[in-house]
Design an enzyme around this catalytic site. Structure first.
Site, PDB file in Angstrom:
ATOM      1  N   GLU A  45       0.840  -1.192   0.000  1.00  0.00           N
ATOM      2  CA  GLU A  45       0.000   0.000   0.000  1.00  0.00           C
ATOM      3  C   GLU A  45       0.881   1.249   0.000  1.00  0.00           C
ATOM      4  O   GLU A  45       1.900   1.316   0.711  1.00  0.00           O
ATOM      5  CB  GLU A  45      -0.867  -0.024   1.257  1.00  0.00           C
ATOM      6  CG  GLU A  45      -1.743   1.184   1.489  1.00  0.00           C
ATOM      7  CD  GLU A  45      -2.511   1.085   2.810  1.00  0.00           C
ATOM      8  OE1 GLU A  45      -3.468   1.861   2.974  1.00  0.00           O
ATOM      9  OE2 GLU A  45      -2.154   0.242   3.668  1.00  0.00           O
ATOM     10  N   LYS A 115      -9.353   2.455  -2.194  1.00  0.00           N
ATOM     11  CA  LYS A 115      -9.682   1.880  -0.883  1.00  0.00           C
ATOM     12  C   LYS A 115     -11.028   2.411  -0.385  1.00  0.00           C
ATOM     13  O   LYS A 115     -11.270   3.619  -0.355  1.00  0.00           O
ATOM     14  CB  LYS A 115      -8.566   2.233   0.095  1.00  0.00           C
ATOM     15  CG  LYS A 115      -8.638   1.575   1.462  1.00  0.00           C
ATOM     16  CD  LYS A 115      -7.367   1.938   2.237  1.00  0.00           C
ATOM     17  CE  LYS A 115      -7.289   1.260   3.585  1.00  0.00           C
ATOM     18  NZ  LYS A 115      -6.020   1.623   4.285  1.00  0.00           N
ATOM     19  N   CYS A 149      -5.357  -3.070   2.528  1.00  0.00           N
ATOM     20  CA  CYS A 149      -5.167  -3.040   3.975  1.00  0.00           C
ATOM     21  C   CYS A 149      -6.460  -3.302   4.764  1.00  0.00           C
ATOM     22  O   CYS A 149      -6.928  -4.429   4.820  1.00  0.00           O
ATOM     23  CB  CYS A 149      -4.514  -1.724   4.376  1.00  0.00           C
ATOM     24  SG  CYS A 149      -3.733  -1.750   6.011  1.00  0.00           S
TER      25      CYS A 149
END
Length: 280
Positions: A45, A115, A149
């Protein structure tokens, strides 16, 4: 027997705000992965930018567009090596700022993910929530879905990708301390419950007061861990994936006596509350 496809998880230490340096490390890591036979290399990330920015303005100053010179440089390396790439970056799109990943092959950008689940940590406190649902892309001979994540902590997100036919779910991540349970248990669990390959690619090093725990890993559709990194060193993990194993959802353990299919055996009519917001 189907031909396997080698993938690589590149556990590295990005430097905060040093986009040119990090781009060079991504290109070098891609070439190193390709020299080990990988057809797809996955990076952490925010590998291009770093993660620990204290404001939206700081993050925006180190953000790049999806179709820019940075992805062009990665595409050129992919053409040279025949190895595709997934890497995390801060994406600017007009006035919007996203924690994103680019999927890049020899032909250029294949896909993009932003995300959707944002923790109160680092740049995620300042970016916009992702505005598109997770999707599956064809890259390097695989059907690949990407999450980032904290997304992996929500089982609904990997299941969406599995239902779309993902062979592999890639999770570029920046796990700090107290994420050890996710690193050890979540990866094989998400793989097993969705009958897919699952790879989490974390960073190492210290940034903005946080130490990152490494422990990248790759698990197979039965939940067996194929490769795992330690908590402090840059390294490249390799694994050979057989897409047929992730596409065979009916598991026959004892013919006629013990057979399960975690997709066909679902009961969606009972799952309605999963999509309802919490009130109050």
């Amino acid at each position: 027997m189907a031909e396997s496809i080698r993938v690589a998880a590149v556990q590295m230490e990005p430097l905060l705000g040093q986009v040119d340096h990090n781009l060079g490390r991504i290109v070098a890591g891609l070439k190193a992965a390709a020299s080990g036979g990988a057809k797809l290399a996955v990076f952490p990330e925010c590998a291009l930018s770093g993660y620990g920015f204290a404001s939206r303005e700081e993050g925006f100053a180190h953000a790049v567009p999806l179709e820019g010179p940075e992805t062009a440089a990665v595409a050129e390396a992919a053409r040279e090596t025949g190895c595709a790439c997934i890497f995390g970056f801060l994406e600017k799109d007009g006035d919007s700022l996203y924690n994103a990943c680019a999927l890049v092959g020899p032909e250029g950008v294949v896909g993009n993910y932003r995300k959707i689940h944002l923790p109160h940590l680092g740049i995620d406190m300042h970016v916009d929530p992702g505005n598109r649902p997770p999707a599956v892309y064809e890259i390097a001979g695989l059907r690949v879905g990407v999450l980032i994540c904290y997304d992996g902590a929500f089982p609904e997100a990997p299941r969406l990708l599995a239902l779309q036919g993902a062979d592999l779910i890639a999770l570029p991540t920046n796990w700090p301390p107290r994420s050890e349970c996710q690193a050890e248990h979540m990866v094989p669990t998400r793989a097993m419950e969705n009958v897919v390959y699952f790879m989490a690619v974390n960073r190492v090093g210290t940034e903005s007061g946080f130490r990152f725990i490494g422990a990248s890993s790759i698990a197979d559709p039965a939940g067996a861990v194929l490769a795992r990194a330690n908590d402090s060193e840059e390294t490249i993990l390799f694994a050979d994936l057989d897409p047929q194993k992730s596409r065979t959802k009916r598991l026959v353990r004892v013919p006629g006596r013990h057979e399960i299919d975690r997709f066909a055996d679902r009961r969606p009519a009972f799952y309605g509350p999963l999509a309802e917001p919490i009130s109050g």
